[in-house]
Scaffold this motif. Structure first.
Motif, mmCIF file in Angstrom:
data_model
loop_
_atom_site.group_PDB
_atom_site.id
_atom_site.type_symbol
_atom_site.label_atom_id
_atom_site.label_comp_id
_atom_site.label_asym_id
_atom_site.label_seq_id
_atom_site.Cartn_x
_atom_site.Cartn_y
_atom_site.Cartn_z
ATOM 1 N N PRO A 35 0.816 -1.223 0.000
ATOM 2 C CA PRO A 35 0.000 0.000 0.000
ATOM 3 C C PRO A 35 0.849 1.274 0.000
ATOM 4 N N SER A 36 2.072 1.197 0.530
ATOM 5 C CA SER A 36 2.977 2.354 0.558
ATOM 6 C C SER A 36 3.543 2.693 -0.813
ATOM 7 N N GLY A 37 3.414 1.754 -1.767
ATOM 8 C CA GLY A 37 3.947 1.976 -3.102
ATOM 9 C C GLY A 37 5.237 1.234 -3.380
ATOM 10 N N THR A 38 5.796 0.533 -2.401
ATOM 11 C CA THR A 38 7.014 -0.247 -2.579
ATOM 12 C C THR A 38 6.691 -1.547 -3.307
ATOM 13 N N PHE A 39 7.505 -1.891 -4.300
ATOM 14 C CA PHE A 39 7.290 -3.108 -5.087
ATOM 15 C C PHE A 39 7.378 -4.342 -4.193
ATOM 16 N N LYS A 40 6.400 -5.241 -4.299
ATOM 17 C CA LYS A 40 6.378 -6.483 -3.531
ATOM 18 C C LYS A 40 6.698 -7.688 -4.400
ATOM 19 N N GLY A 41 6.216 -7.715 -5.635
ATOM 20 C CA GLY A 41 6.465 -8.835 -6.525
ATOM 21 C C GLY A 41 5.467 -8.838 -7.666
ATOM 22 N N TYR A 42 5.516 -9.904 -8.437
ATOM 23 C CA TYR A 42 4.603 -10.083 -9.565
ATOM 24 C C TYR A 42 3.544 -11.116 -9.211
ATOM 25 N N LEU A 43 2.397 -11.000 -9.842
ATOM 26 C CA LEU A 43 1.392 -12.048 -9.750
ATOM 27 C C LEU A 43 1.956 -13.283 -10.448
ATOM 28 N N ASN A 44 1.838 -14.423 -9.786
ATOM 29 C CA ASN A 44 2.311 -15.683 -10.340
ATOM 30 C C ASN A 44 1.387 -16.777 -9.818
ATOM 31 N N ARG A 45 1.798 -18.018 -9.943
ATOM 32 C CA ARG A 45 1.019 -19.152 -9.442
ATOM 33 C C ARG A 45 1.960 -20.204 -8.892
ATOM 34 N N ASN A 46 1.461 -21.018 -7.977
ATOM 35 C CA ASN A 46 2.265 -22.129 -7.478
ATOM 36 C C ASN A 46 1.892 -23.395 -8.245
ATOM 37 N N GLY A 47 2.428 -24.533 -7.845
ATOM 38 C CA GLY A 47 2.195 -25.794 -8.541
ATOM 39 C C GLY A 47 0.755 -26.273 -8.506
ATOM 40 N N ASP A 48 -0.034 -25.738 -7.585
ATOM 41 C CA ASP A 48 -1.453 -26.097 -7.488
ATOM 42 C C ASP A 48 -2.351 -25.059 -8.142
ATOM 43 N N ASN A 49 -1.751 -24.120 -8.870
ATOM 44 C CA ASN A 49 -2.462 -23.054 -9.589
ATOM 45 C C ASN A 49 -3.151 -22.042 -8.677
ATOM 46 N N TRP A 50 -2.673 -21.904 -7.429
ATOM 47 C CA TRP A 50 -3.137 -20.822 -6.575
ATOM 48 C C TRP A 50 -2.348 -19.570 -6.920
ATOM 49 N N ALA A 51 -2.983 -18.420 -6.844
ATOM 50 C CA ALA A 51 -2.315 -17.150 -7.137
ATOM 51 C C ALA A 51 -1.380 -16.793 -5.976
ATOM 52 N N ILE A 52 -0.148 -16.466 -6.334
ATOM 53 C CA ILE A 52 0.853 -16.056 -5.355
ATOM 54 C C ILE A 52 1.557 -14.820 -5.896
ATOM 55 N N TYR A 53 2.361 -14.190 -5.057
ATOM 56 C CA TYR A 53 3.265 -13.170 -5.564
ATOM 57 C C TYR A 53 4.675 -13.720 -5.460
ATOM 58 N N SER A 54 5.497 -13.368 -6.423
ATOM 59 C CA SER A 54 6.885 -13.807 -6.439
ATOM 60 C C SER A 54 7.702 -12.802 -7.244
ATOM 61 N N GLN A 55 8.987 -13.000 -7.269
ATOM 62 C CA GLN A 55 9.850 -12.130 -8.062
ATOM 63 C C GLN A 55 9.838 -12.537 -9.535
ATOM 64 N N ASP A 56 9.284 -13.714 -9.822
ATOM 65 C CA ASP A 56 9.147 -14.190 -11.202
ATOM 66 C C ASP A 56 7.761 -13.843 -11.715
ATOM 67 N N PRO A 57 7.666 -13.133 -12.834
ATOM 68 C CA PRO A 57 6.352 -12.749 -13.349
ATOM 69 C C PRO A 57 5.666 -13.863 -14.133
ATOM 70 N N LEU A 58 4.360 -13.878 -14.063
ATOM 71 C CA LEU A 58 3.533 -14.752 -14.888
ATOM 72 C C LEU A 58 2.955 -13.899 -16.007
ATOM 73 N N THR A 59 3.116 -14.355 -17.222
ATOM 74 C CA THR A 59 2.565 -13.624 -18.364
ATOM 75 C C THR A 59 1.095 -13.997 -18.537
ATOM 76 N N LEU A 60 0.275 -12.987 -18.752
ATOM 77 C CA LEU A 60 -1.159 -13.166 -18.976
ATOM 78 C C LEU A 60 -1.536 -12.496 -20.291
ATOM 79 N N GLU A 61 -2.741 -12.765 -20.738
ATOM 80 C CA GLU A 61 -3.284 -12.071 -21.893
ATOM 81 C C GLU A 61 -4.754 -11.774 -21.636
ATOM 82 N N PHE A 62 -5.257 -10.749 -22.291
ATOM 83 C CA PHE A 62 -6.670 -10.411 -22.171
ATOM 84 C C PHE A 62 -7.475 -11.373 -23.024
ATOM 85 N N TYR A 63 -8.602 -11.810 -22.507
ATOM 86 C CA TYR A 63 -9.513 -12.669 -23.243
ATOM 87 C C TYR A 63 -10.911 -12.098 -23.055
#
Length: 141
Positions: A35-63
């Motif tokens: 909330p302060s504006g400091t970068f926390k990470g990218y939206l990603n997923r774990n092995g069970d397809n739950w949404a997580i944040y990590s330093q590795d980004p997940l690429t998405l597309e609009f559908y």
């Protein structure tokens, strides 16, 4: 501001229109900030397809389907979604949720009306307003 098509504007300009993503195509990543504006990470997923944040980004597309825009993993039949309990995840089409970006740069689920959030010490992305609310930024790939 009136809606513009991708051919008339840059990605950032199109994201600033209402609705932000309805006319967009292409791939992007979601950057998550404290909330302060400091970068926390990218939206990603774990092995069970739950949404997580990590330093590795997940690429998405609009559908877009029937005037509603979803966030899809390219080459897969998985879409950003929200469980009945407010957990973010990547589900098949039958469980897909749509989202909107507020003027305050908060990602809101159209399924439950809750904002993307996190709990301290946990990697999961929730859509539950009782937790710490993320600020988000879309990054074109």
């Amino acid at each position: 501001m009136d809606a513009v098509s991708p051919t008339e504007a840059t990605f950032a300009q199109a994201m600033a229109t209402r609705p932000q993503s309805a006319l967009m195509t292409g791939q992007f990543r979601i950057k998550l900030y404290y909330p302060s504006g400091t970068f926390k990470g990218y939206l990603n997923r774990n092995g069970d397809n739950w949404a997580i944040y990590s330093q590795d980004p997940l690429t998405l597309e609009f559908y877009e389907w029937k005037g509603v825009t979803y966030y899809k993993i390219p080459g897969e039949g998985r879409y950003l979604s929200v469980s009945n309990g407010g957990s973010g995840g990547f589900y098949g089409w039958s469980g897909a949720s749509s989202f909107r970006l507020t003027d305050d740069k908060e990602l809101v689920s159209n399924y439950n009306g809750q904002r993307a959030s996190f709990r301290n010490g946990e990697p999961w992305v929730y859509f539950w307003d009782e937790y710490n609310i993320f600020k988000v930024e879309f990054e074109k790939v």
